[in-house]
Design a protein around this motif. Structure first.
Motif, PDB file in Angstrom:
ATOM      1  N   LEU A 146      16.934  21.573  16.400  1.00 41.68           N
ATOM      2  CA  LEU A 146      16.183  22.574  16.716  1.00 41.68           C
ATOM      3  C   LEU A 146      15.264  22.501  18.137  1.00 41.68           C
ATOM      4  CD1 LEU A 146      15.851  24.046  13.846  1.00 41.68           C
ATOM      5  CD2 LEU A 146      17.080  24.845  15.627  1.00 41.68           C
ATOM      6  N   PRO A 147      14.286  21.211  18.299  1.00 41.40           N
ATOM      7  CA  PRO A 147      13.265  20.882  18.927  1.00 41.40           C
ATOM      8  C   PRO A 147      14.280  20.702  20.354  1.00 41.40           C
ATOM      9  CG  PRO A 147      12.912  19.500  17.538  1.00 41.40           C
ATOM     10  CD  PRO A 147      14.038  20.006  17.420  1.00 41.40           C
ATOM     11  N   GLY A 148      14.342  21.620  21.161  1.00 43.71           N
ATOM     12  CA  GLY A 148      14.904  21.152  22.732  1.00 43.71           C
ATOM     13  C   GLY A 148      16.236  22.837  22.556  1.00 43.71           C
ATOM     14  N   HIS A 149      16.325  22.779  21.772  1.00 44.21           N
ATOM     15  CA  HIS A 149      18.011  23.517  21.808  1.00 44.21           C
ATOM     16  C   HIS A 149      17.510  25.251  21.280  1.00 44.21           C
ATOM     17  CE1 HIS A 149      19.118  19.479  21.791  1.00 44.21           C
ATOM     18  NE2 HIS A 149      20.038  20.010  22.629  1.00 44.21           N
ATOM     19  N   VAL A 176      12.098  14.425   8.372  1.00 40.16           N
ATOM     20  CA  VAL A 176      10.620  14.702   8.771  1.00 40.16           C
ATOM     21  C   VAL A 176      10.600  15.367  10.292  1.00 40.16           C
ATOM     22  CG1 VAL A 176       8.303  13.828   8.216  1.00 40.16           C
ATOM     23  CG2 VAL A 176      10.473  12.497   7.039  1.00 40.16           C
ATOM     24  N   PRO A 177      10.922  16.318  10.479  1.00 39.60           N
ATOM     25  CA  PRO A 177      10.722  16.800  11.577  1.00 39.60           C
ATOM     26  C   PRO A 177       8.949  16.671  11.951  1.00 39.60           C
ATOM     27  CG  PRO A 177      11.116  19.133  10.409  1.00 39.60           C
ATOM     28  CD  PRO A 177      10.164  17.489   9.236  1.00 39.60           C
ATOM     29  N   PRO A 178       8.394  16.684  13.182  1.00 38.96           N
ATOM     30  CA  PRO A 178       7.273  16.800  14.287  1.00 38.96           C
ATOM     31  C   PRO A 178       6.354  17.744  13.225  1.00 38.96           C
ATOM     32  CG  PRO A 178       8.870  17.077  15.874  1.00 38.96           C
ATOM     33  CD  PRO A 178       9.673  17.718  14.510  1.00 38.96           C
ATOM     34  N   ASP A 179       5.138  17.286  13.765  1.00 41.94           N
ATOM     35  CA  ASP A 179       4.036  16.970  12.598  1.00 41.94           C
ATOM     36  C   ASP A 179       4.453  17.808  10.739  1.00 41.94           C
ATOM     37  OD1 ASP A 179       2.375  18.316  14.778  1.00 41.94           O
ATOM     38  OD2 ASP A 179       3.168  20.104  15.248  1.00 41.94           O
ATOM     39  N   SER A 199      12.664  28.861  13.365  1.00 41.97           N
ATOM     40  CA  SER A 199      11.776  28.997  14.819  1.00 41.97           C
ATOM     41  C   SER A 199      10.522  28.338  13.837  1.00 41.97           C
ATOM     42  CB  SER A 199      11.190  30.497  15.068  1.00 41.97           C
ATOM     43  OG  SER A 199      10.728  31.381  13.812  1.00 41.97           O
ATOM     44  N   ARG A 200      10.661  28.216  12.808  1.00 50.63           N
ATOM     45  CA  ARG A 200       8.867  27.021  12.905  1.00 50.63           C
ATOM     46  C   ARG A 200       9.386  26.363  12.499  1.00 50.63           C
ATOM     47  NH1 ARG A 200       6.538  28.003   7.884  1.00 50.63           N
ATOM     48  NH2 ARG A 200       4.393  26.375   7.201  1.00 50.63           N
ATOM     49  N   TYR A 201      10.550  25.746  13.444  1.00 44.61           N
ATOM     50  CA  TYR A 201      10.474  23.772  13.333  1.00 44.61           C
ATOM     51  C   TYR A 201      10.962  23.342  14.594  1.00 44.61           C
ATOM     52  CZ  TYR A 201      10.949  23.538   8.163  1.00 44.61           C
ATOM     53  OH  TYR A 201      10.122  23.993   6.954  1.00 44.61           O
ATOM     54  N   MET A 202      10.839  24.557  15.750  1.00 43.16           N
ATOM     55  CA  MET A 202      11.321  24.927  16.944  1.00 43.16           C
ATOM     56  C   MET A 202       9.928  24.322  18.271  1.00 43.16           C
ATOM     57  SD  MET A 202      13.864  27.335  17.367  1.00 43.16           S
ATOM     58  CE  MET A 202      14.729  26.767  19.370  1.00 43.16           C
ATOM     59  N   ARG A 207       0.628  -1.158   0.249  1.00 45.29           N
ATOM     60  CA  ARG A 207       0.093   0.248  -0.028  1.00 45.29           C
ATOM     61  C   ARG A 207       0.738   1.225  -0.094  1.00 45.29           C
ATOM     62  NH1 ARG A 207      -4.841  -0.810   2.765  1.00 45.29           N
ATOM     63  NH2 ARG A 207      -5.574  -3.085   3.512  1.00 45.29           N
ATOM     64  N   ALA A 208       0.545   2.125  -0.797  1.00 50.97           N
ATOM     65  CA  ALA A 208       0.895   3.822   0.146  1.00 50.97           C
ATOM     66  C   ALA A 208       1.443   4.138   1.241  1.00 50.97           C
ATOM     67  CB  ALA A 208       0.236   4.757  -0.785  1.00 50.97           C
ATOM     68  N   GLN A 209       1.860   4.856   1.782  1.00 53.09           N
ATOM     69  CA  GLN A 209       1.840   4.941   2.976  1.00 53.09           C
ATOM     70  C   GLN A 209       2.091   6.360   3.416  1.00 53.09           C
ATOM     71  OE1 GLN A 209       5.571   3.657   5.634  1.00 53.09           O
ATOM     72  NE2 GLN A 209       4.666   4.232   7.198  1.00 53.09           N
ATOM     73  N   LEU A 210       1.256   7.158   4.197  1.00 51.92           N
ATOM     74  CA  LEU A 210       1.272   8.320   4.838  1.00 51.92           C
ATOM     75  C   LEU A 210       2.352   7.950   6.430  1.00 51.92           C
ATOM     76  CD1 LEU A 210       0.672  12.129   4.670  1.00 51.92           C
ATOM     77  CD2 LEU A 210      -0.903  11.404   6.521  1.00 51.92           C
ATOM     78  N   LEU A 211       3.225   8.461   6.291  1.00 55.66           N
ATOM     79  CA  LEU A 211       3.844   8.664   7.730  1.00 55.66           C
ATOM     80  C   LEU A 211       3.983  10.254   8.405  1.00 55.66           C
ATOM     81  CD1 LEU A 211       5.450   6.190   9.381  1.00 55.66           C
ATOM     82  CD2 LEU A 211       7.761   7.240   8.235  1.00 55.66           C
ATOM     83  N   TYR A 212       3.446   9.589   9.164  1.00 55.89           N
ATOM     84  CA  TYR A 212       3.389  11.314  10.467  1.00 55.89           C
ATOM     85  C   TYR A 212       3.197  10.987  11.509  1.00 55.89           C
ATOM     86  CZ  TYR A 212       1.690  15.201  13.244  1.00 55.89           C
ATOM     87  OH  TYR A 212       1.269  16.496  13.767  1.00 55.89           O
ATOM     88  N   GLY A 213       4.992  11.877  11.886  1.00 53.57           N
ATOM     89  CA  GLY A 213       5.340  12.223  12.893  1.00 53.57           C
ATOM     90  C   GLY A 213       4.916  12.951  13.763  1.00 53.57           C
ATOM     91  N   ALA A 214       4.085  11.950  14.847  1.00 51.91           N
ATOM     92  CA  ALA A 214       3.024  13.278  15.928  1.00 51.91           C
ATOM     93  C   ALA A 214       4.268  13.543  16.856  1.00 51.91           C
ATOM     94  CB  ALA A 214       2.416  12.311  16.545  1.00 51.91           C
ATOM     95  N   LYS A 215       5.083  13.385  17.045  1.00 50.03           N
ATOM     96  CA  LYS A 215       6.021  13.176  18.176  1.00 50.03           C
ATOM     97  C   LYS A 215       8.071  12.836  17.838  1.00 50.03           C
ATOM     98  CE  LYS A 215       7.148  11.083  21.684  1.00 50.03           C
ATOM     99  NZ  LYS A 215       7.629  10.107  23.168  1.00 50.03           N
ATOM    100  N   GLY A 216       9.267  13.640  17.899  1.00 48.67           N
ATOM    101  CA  GLY A 216      10.065  12.647  17.473  1.00 48.67           C
ATOM    102  C   GLY A 216      10.225  13.245  15.233  1.00 48.67           C
ATOM    103  N   VAL A 217      11.443  13.166  15.644  1.00 47.96           N
ATOM    104  CA  VAL A 217      12.109  13.296  14.296  1.00 47.96           C
ATOM    105  C   VAL A 217      12.451  11.946  13.346  1.00 47.96           C
ATOM    106  CG1 VAL A 217      14.117  14.593  12.662  1.00 47.96           C
ATOM    107  CG2 VAL A 217      12.778  15.473  14.864  1.00 47.96           C
ATOM    108  N   MET A 218      12.304  12.012  12.646  1.00 45.08           N
ATOM    109  CA  MET A 218      12.620  10.886  11.589  1.00 45.08           C
ATOM    110  C   MET A 218      13.381  11.034   9.836  1.00 45.08           C
ATOM    111  SD  MET A 218       8.760   9.289  11.302  1.00 45.08           S
ATOM    112  CE  MET A 218       7.704  10.487  10.333  1.00 45.08           C
TER     113      MET A 218
END
Length: 251
Positions: free
Chosen positions: A215-218, A58-61, A248-251, A36-47
């Motif tokens: 960027l998240p947390g720094h 792939v940053p969060p959101d 700032s958009r990715y923090m 199948r096709a996959q939408l891989l969404y990160g609700a938390k963390g970075v991929m």
């Protein structure tokens, strides 16, 4: 559905399978592909998603759209995913190559809701309406420039994969050329032929992509120095040119 194996439910007669999964820090999913096709969404963390063609951060959101049958591996950094596995016939407009996109508030809440469905969710009524609206919203996604080309051949590919995972500011073109027993000129020619970029330009972009994981947390000041910029202003300018938005958009 949460923390279940796709193989255990792939046979179900539904166009969309929503599956949420929790991954520990520094978890790597080895090379695999989905029917199948996959939408891989990160609700938390970075991929970081890697295929034979390149790598996508792939940053969060944000989410990456992975075409059916494409072999890929994923590095998870303390990630919670809300995935959708979609029958190809249900999304004929799916991109032919991987694509990262930002997920807005409406689609995010729809994904949260869908990933709470039972395995035997009803395709009619409210559950089916949620899935229909998800598919409608997915068609509106636009790509983000969060990818980098990887060389096809070894040992260039391994050099780049290692650098992307842990950029080393001390690396130079000469360092890489010696590592593969090439002259600097021969290495530069082969590298450009496979990536359409000079080694130095490739490393600069790789450091910017690596900054997305930091960027998240720094602070911007901390991240800018860790990826080799003389000042936060210089880092912010380069980051904005590369990705179309400030750090700032990715923090």
């Amino acid at each position: 559905m949460h923390n279940i194996r796709l193989d255990d439910v792939d046979h179900l007669p539904v166009d969309v399978l929503p599956i949420g999964t929790d991954y520990p820090p520094d978890h790597r999913l080895p090379r695999h592909a989905h029917r199948r096709a996959q939408l891989l969404y990160g609700a938390k963390g970075v991929m970081q998603v890697e295929t034979d063609a390149g790598a996508w951060t792939v940053p969060p959101d944000r989410a990456v759209l992975i075409p059916p049958g494409v072999v890929h591996q994923v590095l998870m950094d303390d990630v919670t995913t809300w995935s959708l596995y979609i029958e190809p016939d249900a999304a004929p407009w799916w991109p032919a190559n991987c694509m990262v996109a930002e997920i807005g508030s409406l689609l995010r809440e729809l994904l949260r809701t869908a990933n709470g469905f039972a395995v035997d969710y009803a395709v009619t009524g409210r559950d089916g309406a949620v899935i229909d609206l998800v598919l409608h919203e997915l068609r509106r996604l636009t790509p983000m420039a969060l990818s980098i080309t990887l060389p096809r051949d070894e040992p260039l590919r391994s050099l780049c994969r290692d650098y992307l995972a842990a950029p080393d500011l001390a690396v130079t073109n000469e360092t890489w050329a010696r590592a593969v027993n090439h002259s600097a000129r021969t290495f530069d020619r082969k590298f450009r032929a496979q990536t359409a970029a000079s080694p130095a330009a490739w490393r600069a972009r790789a450091r910017l992509l690596a900054s997305l994981r930091l960027l998240p947390g720094h602070t911007v000041t901390d991240v800018s120095s860790r990826v080799g910029y003389a000042s936060p202003a210089a880092f912010t300018a380069a980051f904005t040119r590369a990705f179309g938005a400030p750090p700032s958009r990715y923090m």
